[in-house]
Design an enzyme around this catalytic site. Sequence first.
Site, PDB file in Angstrom:
ATOM      1  N   HIS A 160     -59.544   0.083  75.697  1.00 10.93           N
ATOM      2  CA  HIS A 160     -61.051   0.637  75.486  1.00 10.93           C
ATOM      3  C   HIS A 160     -62.061  -0.604  75.315  1.00 10.93           C
ATOM      4  CE1 HIS A 160     -60.149   4.557  75.603  1.00 10.93           C
ATOM      5  NE2 HIS A 160     -59.247   4.609  74.826  1.00 10.93           N
ATOM      6  N   ASP A 196     -52.483   5.666  80.168  1.00 10.60           N
ATOM      7  CA  ASP A 196     -52.886   6.316  78.909  1.00 10.60           C
ATOM      8  C   ASP A 196     -53.644   7.357  79.350  1.00 10.60           C
ATOM      9  OD1 ASP A 196     -53.297   5.121  75.812  1.00 10.60           O
ATOM     10  OD2 ASP A 196     -54.775   6.572  76.491  1.00 10.60           O
ATOM     11  N   HIS A 198     -56.379   8.403  78.084  1.00 12.32           N
ATOM     12  CA  HIS A 198     -57.742   8.321  77.891  1.00 12.32           C
ATOM     13  C   HIS A 198     -58.084   7.290  78.846  1.00 12.32           C
ATOM     14  CE1 HIS A 198     -56.806   9.784  73.934  1.00 12.32           C
ATOM     15  NE2 HIS A 198     -57.846  10.356  74.336  1.00 12.32           N
ATOM     16  N   ASP A 285     -49.862   9.129  74.975  1.00 13.75           N
ATOM     17  CA  ASP A 285     -50.505   9.917  74.506  1.00 13.75           C
ATOM     18  C   ASP A 285     -50.862  11.405  75.437  1.00 13.75           C
ATOM     19  OD1 ASP A 285     -52.156   8.428  75.879  1.00 13.75           O
ATOM     20  OD2 ASP A 285     -53.910   8.092  74.466  1.00 13.75           O
TER      21      ASP A 285
END
Length: 343
Positions: A160, A196, A198, A285
């Site tokens: 991120h 991932d 996200h 995740d």
Amino acid sequence: MKTVFSPLHAGHAGNFELISGAIVPAFEKPSRAEFIKARVESEKLGPILPPATHDLAAARQVHTSEFIDFLPTVWPLWEASGRTGSALPFTWPTRGLRGDVRPQSIDALLGFYSFDGGASFVKGTWEAIKSSYDVALTAAALVKGGEISAFALCRPPGHHAGAAFMGGYCYINNAAVAAQWFRDQGARRVSILDVDYHHGNGTQEIFYSRGDVQVLNLHGDPMTEYPFFLGHADERGAGAGEGFNVNYPMPFGTTWDAWNASLEDACAKLAAYAPEVVVVSLGVDTFEKDPISRFKLKTADYPKIGRRIAKLGLPTLFVMEGGYAVEEVGINAVGVLTGFEDR
């Protein structure tokens, strides 16, 4: 497969984050890395090595020098301002406000260099950030040196973090650093495959206008899922990077069959690009029990991911990103790696 790991990650502990209208203990915590390390050991994946120490030159290749220089100063500035606890921003420059003037207050600087309230600092945070970066570069050097694969057990994660911003538990973008390092070592093309839950918004932002690093992201649809403001399917790259950024946004409740269809398409595009090395941003995740995610992959699915990546037949660096169902995070992350080894 060799794993690189640093115990210094544990200094980043006891911090808080702003999420869902509350300031709560961060979901990204030391036990994540310890569960993964324990699983590496119990599965006898291979030796666990300490990282070599690197200077920050490689970080400055993908991040601005001003941002990198800021990170080690956060906690000293926070303490000097008379505060304890987690250093968190509470205000951000946005549309209609000025983001071109660097402020002086630590409160303002935290907002200036972040996009959310999820990248907080405590006393040991910078040492953990630096050790995670060292882990990524050390593992990258193993692949460059002839290993078919290596696992960078990075904590904190990185995908991120953009050129001049942190957020989502991420400070230095370890996968981007590694990809750029491979380029600087002579690789003509590198692919980053981000699995991932996200979207890897920082990785996309860093390479969006470049054609020498392909970025493929499988993730929750930004219309309804964090980080919300990047990750749409029409974001294809710009200029020299046109066509080399590929997003696969998927809805809440996505199960293996639909997720795997995106993985198959991403792997086909990756193979067509023909990189010399693959960097996998390994987030688990996507798991059905993850506390902050909404996909429905099961533990049995993770070795399948590793086997599919192995079929590419390319040198591969796995860089640890997210995964917050703490007891299962080790099983699922190492499941990908053992699947790759079983190719």
